[in-house]
Each structure stands twice: as C-alpha cells, then as structure tokens.
Design a protein around this motif. Structure first.
Motif, PDB file in Angstrom:
ATOM      1  N   ARG A 175       0.705  -1.357  -0.295  1.00  0.00           N
ATOM      2  CA  ARG A 175      -0.296  -0.031  -0.056  1.00  0.00           C
ATOM      3  C   ARG A 175       0.450   1.461   0.306  1.00  0.00           C
ATOM      4  NH1 ARG A 175      -3.482  -2.829   2.934  1.00  0.00           N
ATOM      5  NH2 ARG A 175      -5.678  -3.346   2.282  1.00  0.00           N
ATOM      6  N   GLY A 176       1.873   1.172   0.229  1.00  0.00           N
ATOM      7  CA  GLY A 176       3.126   2.548   0.235  1.00  0.00           C
ATOM      8  C   GLY A 176       2.771   3.201   1.510  1.00  0.00           C
ATOM      9  N   THR A 177       2.385   2.625   2.826  1.00  0.00           N
ATOM     10  CA  THR A 177       2.308   2.817   3.804  1.00  0.00           C
ATOM     11  C   THR A 177       3.630   2.756   5.164  1.00  0.00           C
ATOM     12  OG1 THR A 177       0.699   1.366   4.748  1.00  0.00           O
ATOM     13  CG2 THR A 177      -0.307   2.989   4.200  1.00  0.00           C
ATOM     14  N   ALA A 178       4.236   1.729   4.306  1.00  0.00           N
ATOM     15  CA  ALA A 178       5.435   0.985   5.455  1.00  0.00           C
ATOM     16  C   ALA A 178       6.314   1.315   4.022  1.00  0.00           C
ATOM     17  CB  ALA A 178       5.475  -0.376   5.993  1.00  0.00           C
ATOM     18  N   GLY A 179       7.387   1.389   4.358  1.00  0.00           N
ATOM     19  CA  GLY A 179       9.421   1.030   4.430  1.00  0.00           C
ATOM     20  C   GLY A 179       9.362  -0.623   3.946  1.00  0.00           C
ATOM     21  N   GLY A 180      10.208  -0.896   3.150  1.00  0.00           N
ATOM     22  CA  GLY A 180      10.526  -1.966   2.366  1.00  0.00           C
ATOM     23  C   GLY A 180      11.359  -2.209   3.951  1.00  0.00           C
ATOM     24  N   ARG A 181      11.693  -2.092   4.502  1.00  0.00           N
ATOM     25  CA  ARG A 181      12.621  -2.373   5.272  1.00  0.00           C
ATOM     26  C   ARG A 181      11.815  -3.190   6.815  1.00  0.00           C
ATOM     27  NH1 ARG A 181      16.290   1.609   8.312  1.00  0.00           N
ATOM     28  NH2 ARG A 181      14.470   3.137   8.065  1.00  0.00           N
ATOM     29  N   LEU A 182      10.126  -3.063   6.389  1.00  0.00           N
ATOM     30  CA  LEU A 182       9.781  -3.325   7.397  1.00  0.00           C
ATOM     31  C   LEU A 182      10.070  -5.456   7.519  1.00  0.00           C
ATOM     32  CD1 LEU A 182       7.792  -3.506   9.805  1.00  0.00           C
ATOM     33  CD2 LEU A 182       5.485  -2.890   7.688  1.00  0.00           C
ATOM     34  N   LEU A 183       9.511  -5.204   6.276  1.00  0.00           N
ATOM     35  CA  LEU A 183       9.826  -7.184   5.536  1.00  0.00           C
ATOM     36  C   LEU A 183      11.415  -7.258   6.096  1.00  0.00           C
ATOM     37  CD1 LEU A 183       8.073  -7.062   1.719  1.00  0.00           C
ATOM     38  CD2 LEU A 183       7.476  -7.072   3.949  1.00  0.00           C
ATOM     39  N   ASP A 184      12.373  -6.864   6.654  1.00  0.00           N
ATOM     40  CA  ASP A 184      13.174  -7.325   6.967  1.00  0.00           C
ATOM     41  C   ASP A 184      12.897  -8.432   8.494  1.00  0.00           C
ATOM     42  OD1 ASP A 184      14.407  -6.336   4.909  1.00  0.00           O
ATOM     43  OD2 ASP A 184      15.798  -5.322   5.393  1.00  0.00           O
ATOM     44  N   THR A 185      12.310  -7.036   9.203  1.00  0.00           N
ATOM     45  CA  THR A 185      11.746  -7.864  10.641  1.00  0.00           C
ATOM     46  C   THR A 185      11.373  -8.915  10.252  1.00  0.00           C
ATOM     47  OG1 THR A 185       9.748  -7.247  10.762  1.00  0.00           O
ATOM     48  CG2 THR A 185      11.110  -5.188  11.439  1.00  0.00           C
ATOM     49  N   TYR A 186      10.403  -9.570   9.291  1.00  0.00           N
ATOM     50  CA  TYR A 186      10.088 -11.118   9.331  1.00  0.00           C
ATOM     51  C   TYR A 186      11.560 -12.183   9.790  1.00  0.00           C
ATOM     52  CZ  TYR A 186       8.317 -15.736   8.064  1.00  0.00           C
ATOM     53  OH  TYR A 186       7.812 -16.685   7.934  1.00  0.00           O
ATOM     54  N   ASP A 187      12.713 -12.017   8.631  1.00  0.00           N
ATOM     55  CA  ASP A 187      13.318 -12.946   9.864  1.00  0.00           C
ATOM     56  C   ASP A 187      13.637 -12.652  10.860  1.00  0.00           C
ATOM     57  OD1 ASP A 187      15.344 -14.917   8.323  1.00  0.00           O
ATOM     58  OD2 ASP A 187      16.375 -13.242   9.635  1.00  0.00           O
ATOM     59  N   ALA A 188      14.088 -11.521  11.579  1.00  0.00           N
ATOM     60  CA  ALA A 188      14.425 -11.453  13.357  1.00  0.00           C
ATOM     61  C   ALA A 188      13.774 -11.901  13.900  1.00  0.00           C
ATOM     62  CB  ALA A 188      14.540  -9.902  13.170  1.00  0.00           C
ATOM     63  N   GLU A 189      12.926 -11.550  13.343  1.00  0.00           N
ATOM     64  CA  GLU A 189      12.020 -11.997  14.707  1.00  0.00           C
ATOM     65  C   GLU A 189      11.220 -13.153  14.923  1.00  0.00           C
ATOM     66  OE1 GLU A 189       9.195  -7.171  15.254  1.00  0.00           O
ATOM     67  OE2 GLU A 189       8.429  -9.205  13.867  1.00  0.00           O
ATOM     68  N   ARG A 190      11.344 -13.912  13.753  1.00  0.00           N
ATOM     69  CA  ARG A 190      10.394 -15.143  13.251  1.00  0.00           C
ATOM     70  C   ARG A 190      11.466 -16.426  13.685  1.00  0.00           C
ATOM     71  NH1 ARG A 190       6.317 -15.899  15.880  1.00  0.00           N
ATOM     72  NH2 ARG A 190       6.136 -18.489  14.673  1.00  0.00           N
ATOM     73  N   SER A 191      12.595 -16.609  13.273  1.00  0.00           N
ATOM     74  CA  SER A 191      13.818 -16.674  12.931  1.00  0.00           C
ATOM     75  C   SER A 191      13.695 -17.338  14.143  1.00  0.00           C
ATOM     76  CB  SER A 191      14.845 -16.321  12.309  1.00  0.00           C
ATOM     77  OG  SER A 191      15.142 -15.677  12.400  1.00  0.00           O
ATOM     78  N   ARG A 192      14.130 -16.087  15.149  1.00  0.00           N
ATOM     79  CA  ARG A 192      14.311 -16.328  17.379  1.00  0.00           C
ATOM     80  C   ARG A 192      13.648 -16.930  17.275  1.00  0.00           C
ATOM     81  NH1 ARG A 192      15.710 -11.623  21.174  1.00  0.00           N
ATOM     82  NH2 ARG A 192      13.882 -11.605  21.256  1.00  0.00           N
ATOM     83  N   VAL A 193      11.984 -16.909  17.370  1.00  0.00           N
ATOM     84  CA  VAL A 193      10.944 -17.484  17.433  1.00  0.00           C
ATOM     85  C   VAL A 193      11.236 -18.728  17.183  1.00  0.00           C
ATOM     86  CG1 VAL A 193       8.519 -17.851  17.821  1.00  0.00           C
ATOM     87  CG2 VAL A 193       9.588 -15.588  18.582  1.00  0.00           C
ATOM     88  N   ALA A 194      11.524 -19.623  15.902  1.00  0.00           N
ATOM     89  CA  ALA A 194      11.042 -20.812  15.486  1.00  0.00           C
ATOM     90  C   ALA A 194      13.083 -21.348  16.012  1.00  0.00           C
ATOM     91  CB  ALA A 194      11.374 -21.489  14.009  1.00  0.00           C
ATOM     92  N   ALA A 195      13.869 -20.825  16.226  1.00  0.00           N
ATOM     93  CA  ALA A 195      14.881 -21.472  16.883  1.00  0.00           C
ATOM     94  C   ALA A 195      14.595 -21.951  18.172  1.00  0.00           C
ATOM     95  CB  ALA A 195      15.857 -20.988  16.600  1.00  0.00           C
ATOM     96  N   HIS A 196      14.434 -20.646  19.155  1.00  0.00           N
ATOM     97  CA  HIS A 196      13.861 -21.137  20.606  1.00  0.00           C
ATOM     98  C   HIS A 196      12.480 -21.935  21.295  1.00  0.00           C
ATOM     99  CE1 HIS A 196      12.125 -19.390  24.638  1.00  0.00           C
ATOM    100  NE2 HIS A 196      13.536 -19.366  24.750  1.00  0.00           N
ATOM    101  N   THR A 197      11.457 -22.258  20.212  1.00  0.00           N
ATOM    102  CA  THR A 197      11.057 -22.858  20.616  1.00  0.00           C
ATOM    103  C   THR A 197      11.577 -25.031  20.395  1.00  0.00           C
ATOM    104  OG1 THR A 197       8.457 -21.677  20.250  1.00  0.00           O
ATOM    105  CG2 THR A 197       8.039 -24.074  19.857  1.00  0.00           C
ATOM    106  N   LEU A 198      11.994 -25.096  19.052  1.00  0.00           N
ATOM    107  CA  LEU A 198      12.304 -26.114  18.698  1.00  0.00           C
ATOM    108  C   LEU A 198      13.523 -26.568  19.481  1.00  0.00           C
ATOM    109  CD1 LEU A 198      12.813 -28.404  16.525  1.00  0.00           C
ATOM    110  CD2 LEU A 198      14.500 -26.834  15.645  1.00  0.00           C
ATOM    111  N   TRP A 199      14.200 -25.722  19.641  1.00  0.00           N
ATOM    112  CA  TRP A 199      15.065 -26.589  20.922  1.00  0.00           C
ATOM    113  C   TRP A 199      14.193 -26.677  22.314  1.00  0.00           C
ATOM    114  CZ3 TRP A 199      16.193 -25.408  26.633  1.00  0.00           C
ATOM    115  CH2 TRP A 199      17.670 -26.332  26.439  1.00  0.00           C
ATOM    116  N   HIS A 200      13.487 -25.715  22.807  1.00  0.00           N
ATOM    117  CA  HIS A 200      12.494 -26.457  24.470  1.00  0.00           C
ATOM    118  C   HIS A 200      11.583 -27.731  23.837  1.00  0.00           C
ATOM    119  CE1 HIS A 200      13.762 -23.689  27.050  1.00  0.00           C
ATOM    120  NE2 HIS A 200      14.341 -22.669  26.194  1.00  0.00           N
ATOM    121  N   VAL A 201      11.057 -27.952  22.422  1.00  0.00           N
ATOM    122  CA  VAL A 201      10.473 -28.724  22.266  1.00  0.00           C
ATOM    123  C   VAL A 201      11.159 -30.096  22.205  1.00  0.00           C
ATOM    124  CG1 VAL A 201       9.790 -30.106  20.185  1.00  0.00           C
ATOM    125  CG2 VAL A 201       8.392 -27.496  21.000  1.00  0.00           C
ATOM    126  N   LEU A 202      12.724 -30.416  21.979  1.00  0.00           N
ATOM    127  CA  LEU A 202      13.644 -31.130  21.726  1.00  0.00           C
ATOM    128  C   LEU A 202      14.120 -31.101  23.386  1.00  0.00           C
ATOM    129  CD1 LEU A 202      15.896 -30.112  18.697  1.00  0.00           C
ATOM    130  CD2 LEU A 202      14.336 -32.093  19.272  1.00  0.00           C
TER     131      LEU A 202
END
Length: 546
Positions: A346-373
């Motif tokens: 929509r043009g209401t956000a800068g493209g750098r906002l999409l960089d936060t997806y990896d920064a936020e979700r990869s940490r959650v996934a790695a942390h969750t997997l460690w505790h599942v194991l």
C-alpha cells in the motif's frame, strides 16, 4: 522480465476458482496449513493472492492436532472461532496406562487448559484435515485464489518482483505468473528453499514413527473417559481424534525394523494386532483409515527470506509433534508476515519492514524447537507449553535492551516486542464482555488509560499524517466503552492512568508511554517508526492487476 505467457488455456477443474491470474501481488507456493493461513490473513488485509498446491486436494490424514491459544487468538480476530469450535474440542489431558482397559489412568500434567486465564481463545484439539477446509473456504470467500493440482516448478526474482512457472499436473501445461512477493509454504523439503540455497540446521527425518488413524467403538473400555492422549509402555501413544460426536483415534509407535520393510497390507495387520493389545480388546476390528510412516525432523532454516521470497511453516522450520507447536508456529509466521506485506504494497510502510520478518520469526522458531527437544529429553530447562505459546518476545522495536526470547505469560509486562496481554473488559453497558485482544483490527490500535483523553486527538492526527488506519480506545475512562472497573489495564500494560500503548496489526506492542504525550506528534512519529516509513513512498498495487 515483467510480461506473462501461457503455454495453453488452463481448464476449470474441480476445486478451482478459475484459471488464476497471470499477475498477482502475492503468490503462495503450498496450500496446506501455513499456506492457507497466509491466504486468509493476506485477504483479511485486503491483499489479493494466488495459492498453488501440487496435491489434488486437502490431505485425509489428521496430522497436526493441537491448535494453541495463540493460534486461536489469531483466528478469533478474523471471525473464525465459531467455525473452528464446531469441529474441535477442548483438551482433557494426557494420561499413562498399561492398556486402555485399565481401571485407572495416571494423569500427566495439570487438568484442563492452563491457558484459559491468560487467553480469550484457549487451546483446542482440532485435526488439521478439519481445520484446513475452514481456512480454504474463508480464503476463497475473501477473494483469494486457491488452485490444487498446480506446482511451482521454477522461479526467478529481480528488484521489482518474482516470475514463477506453474505446472498444471492434470494437463501437463505450464503458465507464468508475475508477482511482487513469493511465499514458500511448500513443506519441509521445500523446492523453493532448496533453489535459494538456504541450508537447514538440525536433523531431518529421525527418529521415524508409524501412525494409524482408525475408527472403533472403544466405549467398553473407556467407560465414559475421553482422554486427549494415553501413553503406553514402549512409547506407544493413543490420541483422541475427530470430535466427540464423530470420534476417531490415532495410534503412534516408533518405527521398528519389522515395519520398515513391510508392505501396506502388512503394515495394516501389524497395526491391528498392536491396537488389540493396547486397547485391551482382543476381538477389536478397527476400521483403519490410513497408515502413515514418517520421520520426526528437527530443523530450522538458516534464514527465512531472500529478496522478495519468504519461507514460512515447514519450509522454514520442522519440529517434532510434541506439544503441536510446529504447525502453530507456521500459522504465526503467516500472521507476522501478512500485515507487513500489505503495508508495503500500500505504500504506508518502507521496504525495511519486511526485514523484520526474519529477525522476529527465526528467533521464535529456533527457541521453540530447542525447548520442544528439551521437553522430549525431559531436561529441566524445558519451558512449559504456555510460555512457548504466549510468552515469546520479538526484539524491542524501540531499540531498548533485549529482554530475551520470552517472558512469563502469567506475569506479562506489556513491553515493546511482547504480545499485548489479554484482559476481560465489560462492554455495552455491562451486558457483555470483550477481551482487549478483541479490539484489534487490521490496522494499528492505540489503547489509552482512563485519564488518557489527550490521546484521542493525537490518534486522529497520527492516522491522518501517516495514512495508516488507527483505532483509539480509552480503557476505563467514563463514558468510555469498554470499561475497566477494577482499573487493571494500566498496571497490566506497564503504564500510568494517562499513558497509552501502541499495538501492531498482529497484536504485538510497538511502543508505550507511561504518561500523556508532550506533543501529539509523538504518536505519529511512533507509527511511522513502527512501519519503517520514509518521508515519501510511491504505493504498489494491492488488488488484482490482471
């Protein structure tokens, strides 16, 4: 390349909504739980998308069973809770027994759903093959195109978009689709991830298990009991599937050499013999629906995005079935990404906002997997399921010190980067109640304290200045609705009576202020900062551009 071609007209086949566009803002490769969740959530934000799935339809095997409280909150927000309730049940607990016919079972863990005090949704038991039809119908109702029997065979991205080749598996014909962004929800062996050269960290396909889904009358030994699961000696487990009105069962056992080399009919006989033993019904004749051999992978991709391509679900992380967190993590991947893509398009956000997806979700996934194991290995460091469901933290978007990967959801802080805490509030003159989470829509939300009247004009100015939808609620300030008679809201969110909290479209805290703003421009600046918004950004199309 920004043109499209087609090697022949695509016929209208059963399950299609049409031949599909040649141009679409978002293409989703994979139409299972994560891909369908992405389609629904993108459509919720007004983004047109096309989902292509190589299978001919939704798979019959139940697969994922647990719908966590956080996933329940996601679907509650978009109005799917009643439909899910109709095909699910509440967890009753895990038990240990020698056979199902034992007079008493030993309970494993606390009874009931421990998330109900801290979530308006709570956890559910909902087979994946019952949830996916709900998501499919909702995605199509909202305008998303979902095509089965279609496979993404190759793609190339450039600075402006992605050009993908789609094969119709029934006709052998291919067509080219041009999209702004490609979402890879194509499973643990993701061809998209492999084409990008993104490596996996962890172990794939070990150990292996045998699962048998069957229908049978087990009332003679259950005596009215309806356990979520029963664990037997030898790591054998019997799971309750289906619903109380249409019960199914799933029996799981670690794969053994006898099973490894067996043909399908031999697997069926093996499963029937085992079922008679663990149920304590020697004459049982189960109606076996499916027998599936599978490997329990424990992997996380080294990164979740490259350019305009994003990985989610099993393509980004694959987890053992313990706690049912794998599929739910994929749902929350989609929830995190959908609003960001919509804002950028929509043009209401800068493209750098999409960089936060990896920064936020990869940490959650790695942390969750460690505790599942850690849970599987019975390590004392393993966190409880409620913390893994509702307590994970994203990096502080305001640049403050990192508080770590999670917090105790029973004692939430309301800090930036945390899930906005749940609180029941009286509504409509005390005739009803809503959760604070029910106030969140497709845009940003500002929650002000009872003395935060100055935030109301600030919200109007911020919405106009940033071009972003912003709903403002003054919690507990007369004649405000909803109310807060116990004045619990400010303390729960870590603010004073005149303070406020800015919440992102995915229900995570972006900024908070302990007191009223010194200037109304402070809120507009915070919204722009949360969106990585530049001074001027030409909009990209959100609807179908075909």
């Amino acid at each position: 390349m920004d043109t499209t071609t087609d090697s022949g007209p695509a016929p209208h086949t059963a399950g299609d909504t049409g031949p599909g566009p040649d141009r679409v803002p978002v293409l989703v490769a994979g139409g299972s739980l994560s891909g369908l969740s992405a389609a629904v959530l993108l459509a919720h934000h007004g983004v047109d998308c096309l989902v292509v799935e190589r299978r001919s339809g939704i798979g019959p095997h139940p697969r994922s069973r647990v719908l966590t409280a956080r996933s329940g909150e996601v679907f509650r927000t978009i109005g799917l809770e009643p439909a899910i309730d109709a095909v699910s049940s509440r967890p009753s607990g895990w038990f240990r027994a020698r056979t199902l016919a034992d007079a008493t079972y030993t309970r494993l863990g606390a009874p009931g759903d421990p998330t109900l005090p801290i979530s308006p949704a709570g956890s559910r038991l909902c087979d994946q093959n019952r949830l996916e039809p709900i998501l499919l119908a909702e995605a199509r109702r909202r305008g998303a195109r979902v095509l089965f029997g279609r496979e993404l065979t190759d793609f190339v991205q450039d600075p402006h978009g992605v050009t993908a080749r789609i094969l119709d598996r029934s006709t052998g014909r291919s067509r080219t689709v041009r999209c702004r962004y490609l979402l890879a929800a194509d499973g643990t062996r993701s061809p998209v991830r492999e084409a990008l050269g993104i490596e996996l960290q962890g172990r794939r396909g070990e150990p292996r298990f045998l699962s048998t889904v069957f229908a049978a009358d087990l009332d003679p030994v259950l005596h009215g009991r309806r356990p979520t699961a029963v664990v037997f000696p030898g790591r054998e487990v019997l799971f309750a599937r289906g619903t109380p009105r249409a019960p199914l069962w799933e029996y799981g056992i670690p794969d053994i050499p006898l099973v490894g080399g067996a043909r399908d009919e031999e697997l069926g006989r093996f499963a029937r013999d085992r079922l008679r033993r663990v149920t304590g019904l020697p004459g049982l004749e189960p109606d076996v629906h499916s027998v599936l051999r599978w490997g329990a992978s424990a992997v996380v991709a080294e990164r979740f995005s490259e350019g305009r391509v994003f990985l989610l679900g099993d393509a980004a992380h694959t987890m053992p079935v313990i706690g049912g967190l794998g599929g739910n993590t994929g749902i929350q991947d989609a929830h995190n990404l959908a609003w960001k893509i919509a804002a950028v398009l929509r043009g209401t956000a800068g493209g750098r906002l999409l960089d936060t997806y990896d920064a936020e979700r990869s940490r959650v996934a790695a942390h969750t997997l460690w505790h599942v194991l850690a849970t599987a290995r019975e390590l004392p460091e393993a966190l409880d399921p409620e913390t893994l469901q509702l307590g994970y933290l994203y990096p502080d978007p305001t640049g403050g010190p990192d508080a770590g990967p999670c917090e105790d959801p029973y004692h939430p802080t309301g800090r930036p980067g945390s899930r906005a805490p749940h609180l029941w509030l009286p509504h409509d003159g005390d005739r009803a109640r809503v959760s604070v989470l029910d106030l969140f829509g497709a845009g940003f939300t500002l929650l002000a304290g009872p003395l935060g009247q100055r935030w109301l004009p600030a919200g109007t100015r911020a919405a106009a200045g940033s071009g972003v939808p912003l709903d403002v609620y003054r919690i507990g300030g007369p004649p405000s609705s909803p109310g807060d008679p116990r004045r619990a809201f400010p303390a729960l969110y870590g603010i004073g009576p005149g303070g406020a909290v800015l919440v992102r479209p995915d229900g995570y805290v972006a900024r908070r202020w302990a007191t009223a703003p010194q200037t109304e421009a402070a809120l507009e600046h915070a919204v722009r900062e949360a969106l990585q918004q530049p001074a001027a950004l030409p909009p990209e199309p959100v609807g179908n551009t075909a």
